[in-house]
Design a protein around this motif. Sequence first.
Motif, mmCIF file in Angstrom:
data_model
loop_
_atom_site.group_PDB
_atom_site.id
_atom_site.type_symbol
_atom_site.label_atom_id
_atom_site.label_comp_id
_atom_site.label_asym_id
_atom_site.label_seq_id
_atom_site.Cartn_x
_atom_site.Cartn_y
_atom_site.Cartn_z
ATOM 1 N N LYS A 67 0.847 -1.212 0.000
ATOM 2 C CA LYS A 67 0.000 0.000 0.000
ATOM 3 C C LYS A 67 0.870 1.245 0.000
ATOM 4 N N GLU A 68 1.886 1.220 0.833
ATOM 5 C CA GLU A 68 2.757 2.384 0.962
ATOM 6 C C GLU A 68 3.476 2.655 -0.366
ATOM 7 N N LEU A 69 3.893 1.595 -1.015
ATOM 8 C CA LEU A 69 4.622 1.750 -2.278
ATOM 9 C C LEU A 69 3.693 2.221 -3.408
ATOM 10 N N GLY A 70 2.409 2.105 -3.172
ATOM 11 C CA GLY A 70 1.445 2.629 -4.137
ATOM 12 C C GLY A 70 1.481 4.150 -4.215
ATOM 13 N N HIS A 71 2.076 4.760 -3.200
ATOM 14 C CA HIS A 71 2.129 6.226 -3.181
ATOM 15 C C HIS A 71 3.492 6.768 -3.560
ATOM 16 N N VAL A 72 4.367 5.872 -3.975
ATOM 17 C CA VAL A 72 5.724 6.269 -4.334
ATOM 18 C C VAL A 72 5.773 6.503 -5.840
ATOM 19 N N ASP A 73 6.568 7.447 -6.264
ATOM 20 C CA ASP A 73 6.676 7.711 -7.715
ATOM 21 C C ASP A 73 7.989 7.114 -8.256
ATOM 22 N N LYS A 74 8.049 5.811 -8.246
ATOM 23 C CA LYS A 74 9.257 5.087 -8.623
ATOM 24 C C LYS A 74 8.847 3.692 -9.097
ATOM 25 N N PRO A 75 9.609 3.102 -10.023
ATOM 26 C CA PRO A 75 9.299 1.713 -10.388
ATOM 27 C C PRO A 75 9.507 0.772 -9.208
ATOM 28 N N ILE A 76 8.604 -0.204 -9.105
ATOM 29 C CA ILE A 76 8.696 -1.226 -8.058
ATOM 30 C C ILE A 76 8.930 -2.566 -8.741
ATOM 31 N N LEU A 77 9.968 -3.255 -8.322
ATOM 32 C CA LEU A 77 10.247 -4.594 -8.819
ATOM 33 C C LEU A 77 9.640 -5.568 -7.815
ATOM 34 N N LEU A 78 8.559 -6.243 -8.216
ATOM 35 C CA LEU A 78 7.794 -7.080 -7.290
ATOM 36 C C LEU A 78 8.088 -8.555 -7.558
ATOM 37 N N LYS A 79 8.726 -9.195 -6.598
ATOM 38 C CA LYS A 79 9.077 -10.603 -6.770
ATOM 39 C C LYS A 79 7.931 -11.508 -6.319
ATOM 40 N N ARG A 80 7.748 -12.578 -7.085
ATOM 41 C CA ARG A 80 6.717 -13.560 -6.742
ATOM 42 C C ARG A 80 7.119 -14.309 -5.479
ATOM 43 N N GLY A 81 6.182 -14.542 -4.590
ATOM 44 C CA GLY A 81 6.441 -15.322 -3.380
ATOM 45 C C GLY A 81 6.698 -16.781 -3.705
ATOM 46 N N LEU A 82 7.353 -17.454 -2.787
ATOM 47 C CA LEU A 82 7.749 -18.844 -3.011
ATOM 48 C C LEU A 82 6.580 -19.770 -3.284
ATOM 49 N N ALA A 83 5.426 -19.439 -2.757
ATOM 50 C CA ALA A 83 4.289 -20.346 -2.953
ATOM 51 C C ALA A 83 3.072 -19.546 -3.367
ATOM 52 N N ASN A 84 3.306 -18.487 -4.112
ATOM 53 C CA ASN A 84 2.172 -17.674 -4.538
ATOM 54 C C ASN A 84 1.828 -17.940 -5.999
ATOM 55 N N THR A 85 0.546 -17.977 -6.267
ATOM 56 C CA THR A 85 0.084 -18.168 -7.636
ATOM 57 C C THR A 85 0.316 -16.889 -8.431
ATOM 58 N N LEU A 86 0.243 -17.036 -9.742
ATOM 59 C CA LEU A 86 0.393 -15.863 -10.603
ATOM 60 C C LEU A 86 -0.753 -14.882 -10.372
ATOM 61 N N GLU A 87 -1.925 -15.393 -10.076
ATOM 62 C CA GLU A 87 -3.036 -14.481 -9.792
ATOM 63 C C GLU A 87 -2.750 -13.673 -8.532
ATOM 64 N N GLU A 88 -2.186 -14.321 -7.525
ATOM 65 C CA GLU A 88 -1.843 -13.577 -6.310
ATOM 66 C C GLU A 88 -0.761 -12.532 -6.585
ATOM 67 N N LEU A 89 0.188 -12.866 -7.448
ATOM 68 C CA LEU A 89 1.222 -11.888 -7.805
ATOM 69 C C LEU A 89 0.570 -10.666 -8.456
ATOM 70 N N LEU A 90 -0.370 -10.931 -9.354
ATOM 71 C CA LEU A 90 -1.044 -9.805 -10.010
ATOM 72 C C LEU A 90 -1.910 -9.024 -9.026
ATOM 73 N N MET A 91 -2.472 -9.709 -8.030
ATOM 74 C CA MET A 91 -3.244 -8.990 -7.006
ATOM 75 C C MET A 91 -2.324 -8.099 -6.174
ATOM 76 N N SER A 92 -1.112 -8.570 -5.922
ATOM 77 C CA SER A 92 -0.172 -7.739 -5.166
ATOM 78 C C SER A 92 0.268 -6.536 -6.011
ATOM 79 N N ALA A 93 0.434 -6.745 -7.323
ATOM 80 C CA ALA A 93 0.704 -5.609 -8.209
ATOM 81 C C ALA A 93 -0.474 -4.630 -8.146
ATOM 82 N N GLU A 94 -1.661 -5.209 -8.098
ATOM 83 C CA GLU A 94 -2.872 -4.372 -8.038
ATOM 84 C C GLU A 94 -2.897 -3.502 -6.777
ATOM 85 N N TYR A 95 -2.397 -4.055 -5.671
ATOM 86 C CA TYR A 95 -2.301 -3.264 -4.432
ATOM 87 C C TYR A 95 -1.489 -1.996 -4.694
ATOM 88 N N ILE A 96 -0.335 -2.174 -5.345
ATOM 89 C CA ILE A 96 0.529 -1.019 -5.614
ATOM 90 C C ILE A 96 -0.153 -0.078 -6.600
#
Lengths: 341, 341, 341, 341
Positions: free
Chosen positions: A194-223
């Motif tokens: 959430k906090e990084l959603g307010h930053v004006d910089k590229p965010i490199l978001l790594k997939r979690g060890l046991a996270n689905t691709l949909e969850e990765l996209l949901m985390s991108a959606e948070y930002i």
Amino acid sequence: MIIILKEQAAPQKIRELIADIEGQGLSVHQSQGVNTTLLGIIGDTTKVDVEKLQALDVVAQVKRIQEPYKSANRKFHPQDTVVDIRGRKLGGGHFQVAAGPCSVENREQILTVADQVKAAGAGLLRGGAFKPRTSPYAFQGLGGEGIELLKEARERTGLPIVTEIMNISHLDLFEDVDVIQVGARNMQNFELLKELGHVDKPILLKRGLANTLEELLMSAEYIMSGGNEQVILCERGIRTFETSTRNTLDISAVPMLKKKSHLPVVIDPSHAAGLTWMVEPLSMAAIAAGADGLIIEVHNCPEKALSDGAQSLRPAQFSEIMDKVKKTVDFFGKSMDENQM
Amino acid sequence: MIIILKEQAAPQKIRELIADIEGQGLSVHQSQGVNTTLLGIIGDTTKVDVEKLQALDVVAQVKRIQEPYKSANRKFHPQDTVVDIRGRKLGGGHFQVAAGPCSVENREQILTVADQVKAAGAGLLRGGAFKPRTSPYAFQGLGGEGIELLKEARERTGLPIVTEIMNISHLDLFEDVDVIQVGARNMQNFELLKELGHVDKPILLKRGLANTLEELLMSAEYIMSGGNEQVILCERGIRTFETSTRNTLDISAVPMLKKKSHLPVVIDPSHAAGLTWMVEPLSMAAIAAGADGLIIEVHNCPEKALSDGAQSLRPAQFSEIMDKVKKTVDFFGKSMDENQM
Amino acid sequence: MIIILKEQAAPQKIRELIADIEGQGLSVHQSQGVNTTLLGIIGDTTKVDVEKLQALDVVAQVKRIQEPYKSANRKFHPQDTVVDIRGRKLGGGHFQVAAGPCSVENREQILTVADQVKAAGAGLLRGGAFKPRTSPYAFQGLGGEGIELLKEARERTGLPIVTEIMNISHLDLFEDVDVIQVGARNMQNFELLKELGHVDKPILLKRGLANTLEELLMSAEYIMSGGNEQVILCERGIRTFETSTRNTLDISAVPMLKKKSHLPVVIDPSHAAGLTWMVEPLSMAAIAAGADGLIIEVHNCPEKALSDGAQSLRPAQFSEIMDKVKKTVDFFGKSMDENQM
Amino acid sequence: MIIILKEQAAPQKIRELIADIEGQGLSVHQSQGVNTTLLGIIGDTTKVDVEKLQALDVVAQVKRIQEPYKSANRKFHPQDTVVDIRGRKLGGGHFQVAAGPCSVENREQILTVADQVKAAGAGLLRGGAFKPRTSPYAFQGLGGEGIELLKEARERTGLPIVTEIMNISHLDLFEDVDVIQVGARNMQNFELLKELGHVDKPILLKRGLANTLEELLMSAEYIMSGGNEQVILCERGIRTFETSTRNTLDISAVPMLKKKSHLPVVIDPSHAAGLTWMVEPLSMAAIAAGADGLIIEVHNCPEKALSDGAQSLRPAQFSEIMDKVKKTVDFFGKSMDENQM
């Protein structure tokens, strides 16, 4: 979204449910079978809470048809996102390699490695200042001092810098960083996202060890839902039963993420297998599968590295791999933009 | 710890390695086979960085014999840890049930549920004020207001309260909370763990979806190495290929954790399967396997729950299960200490 | 079954699809949304080939509502199946323990163990004559001779015998065996399953290391669709990322299988963890979760066992566990029928 | 192999153990630490039964250093194995594409597809005569008739044929088949593997859904220890938690298998993801990672396929992919040997 109602659902309850959904600005299309009643929900169901629906007495099952993310969804943004990192482009045909040590250890090390990875053709300098370590007794990184050293290396080489954040309260230390990395273990640290959603910089978001691709996209959606649309997705291996490699690189993630989303996708071949000798074939596979970039660990002296030495390349090895990377990126029709700056 | 050296390892390099290890206060015992040289490392290897050793040129493999955690290790602390929560004991034969809604939603809801779970025999009240949700569009919890409502429910019922922290910067809001929960997604949020090492309160540490038991114990070690030894371990289901349940409850985690560690172990049967009707059999299995407690979701009106309704029990269902829980805990030789306060 | 059609599906193609489905004796209910067309398929869809439907040009997705198995389905057979093994009952409240060595090794060994497990209260004697071993260089079992020795042990003790088949061509050797076991690695050896569908004997079907519960029930369906309805399902641990136990016992499989199916469910705590000391707590958990039986490895001299010694109990240990098993089975309301014969 | 003894191991027992190991023709090197005794076992430990050792009273742990397979091991056979299939080479720089329908359905279908895949440049024709289907109600293949049709297609096109065996008793039907395939579900059907060890034909061995690479090599060892050294390894996706693809292609398997073994490695991109559109990027990734071949499903009319239609390409799509495959194989330095016959 399709809601399958229980056979014995009372008509009054069904009417209430329909009214409730319509109250959320959606249309409902009821379909009555012999012993199954279906409700088709039409409209933007991104924000519908599936779990809440599933808890209702009258509901047997809820099946999503639409994806639960919107900003990250290629359907609503067909063009590839091109992230601009101090003038260097990533995505939309522009390929980047970020290289550098797992941890920034001292001034000499980071400046030497920065010179070497630049000479080999890397476009970005990566290095860990804050390190997530499984053991509290392992080296935890130089912290703010490490970021200062990265900035010095950037000044010297011109390479933009990528480094990982682990704690929201450190955010001010990252003010002058070019790309902020969110590590696999923090992919669902929603407060950080959430906090990084307010930053004006590229965010490199790594997939979690046991996270689905949909969850990765949901985390991108948070930002992205916070306003920051410069998200770079990173596949770095998932946890499976296989033990000969540290993680299992999910190469299908590249075409799948690029189909589902307009965001650029990079691969981390160093963490994926945890084996130096496998960085080259996995890098080739990543480019062939359509990745937009690579993140590679390079250390001037892997046997003295304070973390992750086993998967770090020596600069000479990295240089050899880069020769192949450049030719392969070219063969697969992307450009490396080496000389933008 | 055993270090297997490469066949072609130079004697000079081996001597340097031995000197380096001895410099860490350890003894080295060299064993020379025909074409394999082994170094046996003797002493407290908890703090030896295996990855650093594996990166060395002369090293083929490193094999730990000793566990990499110490404070959490039963070898160095044979007696069961008994955690004291406002006078209620958990561990060492004392069994506790924490119950309550997934999310605190409003004053009426939490007070009603608190009364009901107390009447049914729960010893602790659980409820989420800050909620980790996969979607940024889902209900995120009442935050500080939720904690205030939990405190009001505690005052009314006498039940100590358990609630989850997601952000270090919220720590002051948790000052008057009885047990701070760390959720599965934050099990390796090492910055948060370090901070909780300085708190004088029991920490309920949930296992991550894809974390090994050793990693769970290493995360406990993070907290304990900071000085806070009141850690409660919680198994809540792991991520596997099976899809009929939301997660797969790893019941073996109970005897394994209790063998490896002196810390108490509780089971969350609600999240493990994600199915209301399975809470009862999984609770029975947990008690039979030797768990020290349960965390169960109870909602006064699951179909209106703002989160996780599908796995929440109605108070009447919970009350029935509690009757069986009490008899089963007694059958397996633990006590529930219902009336301590 | 619900078929979601593609937005651009041609009306003519849709009509053809409907005609095709109706030709299989099913009814189709079409539901037209703004940009989604759904077909609800009504009738017995057990035999509909979902993959074939999914390959159609006009089809976006197919979602099953009904289970793809029928003979094994509790919906069509609400009463628990009680399997009769030479007069000993398993299922429907009747609990059985099968015990014995992993491999039959010689006459003395199997007769001694048989006497001992009988004395401890086991109702069935298990022992491997044909052994699935990962390595071609490991002991492969005594084969037909092993079966003869098991029969001799049965004659002496009265205990019915359970042993594994690995090859259809050995079927005649199993003519006088009481329960034929299908091992985890053969759970989807469909040719073997079909053949066992024509046998008039109980089949103990073990879940594969990475098979879902639905797949296990489909494999049971293979046997049952051939006419043999005496199938006993066995959970023996699945393969996950966790390494401290050999496999991960999926305890939720017990309530889930018993909800979905009328077939009895047994647990193999020896293979599940691969650790002798964990047999007791996992056995307790299995009984508490509702299992109908246990299969436990017992060896008169585990340190000399030719296979799986590490997970085998000594007879004295087994006898202690059996005392607890009996009390626990009784506590949870099942009977052990020790003295039927 | 290193054996770590228990602290309290009696000297007499240790002496017995050493004598027993020496009796197997191995040398033992004892290393005495302060409270740990290690035995280093020197010699060919391939056939040592680790489980038996682990069951011994005096043994704490056994750690293999040497791989448990020998015939498949590159250490003892540094040169790449080149399999000869009716004059077409696979391995050692020779790349082959096997293509064809999942199931042989009728004469017209298989002849048409054979013509088309040949025209597109495939070197081998694949097609299922015996089909492993999860449901007993799904199409099970044409059996022997399917093999006859494949032979007719071979006569017409000159393409050698690859088809799957499911039952040892069908072996005579495969007498004139060019490559016998062992499917993922039969990878540990050891009885079948043993039988194939006596066949003088290449065996295409698919990795099981949840089998490690070491287990795959052990299954190859089963075949090779019987005398048949023509084994082709196939990675076809493993089972993980990810659900957006049917399986997860483990691309690291290619470099890992090629490092550990001299056997050729092929990839099945059709089964790996289960998605037609992903066959191209995964094929590119496979070539880039170093694979020796591909197995691709092609159907002249996927929407009418009796099995696996969703993942089958139309001939025109296959032809387009083949153009890219040829260029990519060439770019990565392998040859396709299209015109050998």
